[in-house]
Design a protein around this motif. Structure first.
Motif, short mmCIF file in Angstrom:
data_model
loop_
_atom_site.label_atom_id
_atom_site.label_comp_id
_atom_site.label_asym_id
_atom_site.label_seq_id
_atom_site.Cartn_x
_atom_site.Cartn_y
_atom_site.Cartn_z
N VAL A 123 32.55 15.08 29.63
CA VAL A 123 32.42 15.33 31.05
C VAL A 123 31.52 14.27 31.64
O VAL A 123 30.38 14.11 31.21
CB VAL A 123 31.85 16.74 31.32
CG1 VAL A 123 31.62 16.96 32.80
CG2 VAL A 123 32.77 17.80 30.75
N GLY A 124 32.05 13.53 32.58
CA GLY A 124 31.28 12.50 33.26
C GLY A 124 31.22 12.82 34.74
O GLY A 124 32.15 13.40 35.30
N VAL B 274 28.21 8.99 34.67
CA VAL B 274 27.10 9.22 33.75
C VAL B 274 27.47 10.42 32.88
O VAL B 274 28.23 11.29 33.29
CB VAL B 274 25.76 9.45 34.49
CG1 VAL B 274 25.32 8.19 35.20
CG2 VAL B 274 25.85 10.61 35.46
N TYR B 275 26.92 10.45 31.68
CA TYR B 275 27.27 11.47 30.69
C TYR B 275 26.01 12.05 30.06
O TYR B 275 24.93 11.49 30.18
CB TYR B 275 28.14 10.85 29.58
CG TYR B 275 29.43 10.28 30.10
CD1 TYR B 275 30.57 11.06 30.15
CD2 TYR B 275 29.50 8.97 30.57
CE1 TYR B 275 31.77 10.55 30.64
CE2 TYR B 275 30.68 8.45 31.07
CZ TYR B 275 31.81 9.25 31.10
OH TYR B 275 32.98 8.74 31.60
N ALA C 110 23.84 13.03 33.04
CA ALA C 110 24.67 13.90 33.88
C ALA C 110 23.95 15.21 34.17
O ALA C 110 23.96 15.71 35.30
CB ALA C 110 26.01 14.17 33.20
N ARG C 111 23.28 15.78 33.15
CA ARG C 111 22.54 17.02 33.36
C ARG C 111 21.40 16.81 34.35
O ARG C 111 21.15 17.64 35.22
CB ARG C 111 22.00 17.56 32.03
CG ARG C 111 23.09 18.19 31.16
CD ARG C 111 22.51 18.92 29.96
NE ARG C 111 21.88 18.03 29.01
CZ ARG C 111 22.52 17.31 28.09
NH1 ARG C 111 23.84 17.39 28.00
NH2 ARG C 111 21.88 16.53 27.26
N GLN C 112 20.71 15.66 34.25
CA GLN C 112 19.64 15.36 35.20
C GLN C 112 20.18 15.23 36.62
O GLN C 112 19.55 15.69 37.57
CB GLN C 112 18.92 14.06 34.81
CG GLN C 112 17.96 14.23 33.66
CD GLN C 112 17.20 12.93 33.40
OE1 GLN C 112 17.79 11.85 33.36
NE2 GLN C 112 15.91 13.05 33.23
N SER D 150 19.06 17.60 39.70
CA SER D 150 18.42 17.08 40.91
C SER D 150 19.20 17.48 42.17
O SER D 150 18.61 17.78 43.20
CB SER D 150 18.26 15.55 40.84
OG SER D 150 19.52 14.90 40.92
N VAL D 151 20.53 17.53 42.07
CA VAL D 151 21.33 17.99 43.21
C VAL D 151 21.05 19.46 43.49
O VAL D 151 20.85 19.86 44.64
CB VAL D 151 22.83 17.73 42.97
CG1 VAL D 151 23.68 18.43 44.02
CG2 VAL D 151 23.12 16.24 42.95
#
Length: 96
Positions: free
Chosen positions: A23-24, A80-81, A85-87, A91-92
């Motif tokens: 997942v990207g 990003v992966y 991606a989790r970061q 942040s969103v």
């Protein structure tokens, strides 16, 4: 009162270990070189399937498939992966 129901078909550990799935996420502020206006699926470099609001399209010409492969490579390079991606998602969510 709003009620949310969730049901997992498999546990999180089963998702994380699948070597065929990644997942990207393409960040909103990335310079985009490719834009996939509709979703497409690539099948073993032999066909590409697209679905528009009015038609299902199957692309089988090698030259056209190559264009979708190149677009996918470009989209993949902009994403990003993993931890990044989790970061980004965190942040969103924190900004909401």
């Amino acid at each position: 009162m709003e009620r949310q129901l969730r049901r997992a078909l498999v546990g999180p550990g089963e998702h994380a270990g699948d070597p065929f799935v990644s997942v990207g996420i393409i960040p909103a502020d990335v310079q985009r070189r490719a834009i996939g206006t509709i979703g497409f699926w690539i099948f073993d470099h032999n066909a590409v399937a697209l679905e528009t609001p009015t038609a299902a399209i199957k692309v089988t010409r090698l030259q056209e498939i190559g264009l979708y492969l190149a677009m996918f490579d470009q989209l993949q390079s902009e994403a990003v992966y993993g931890h990044a991606a989790r970061q980004l998602v965190a942040s969103v969510l924190a900004s909401l």
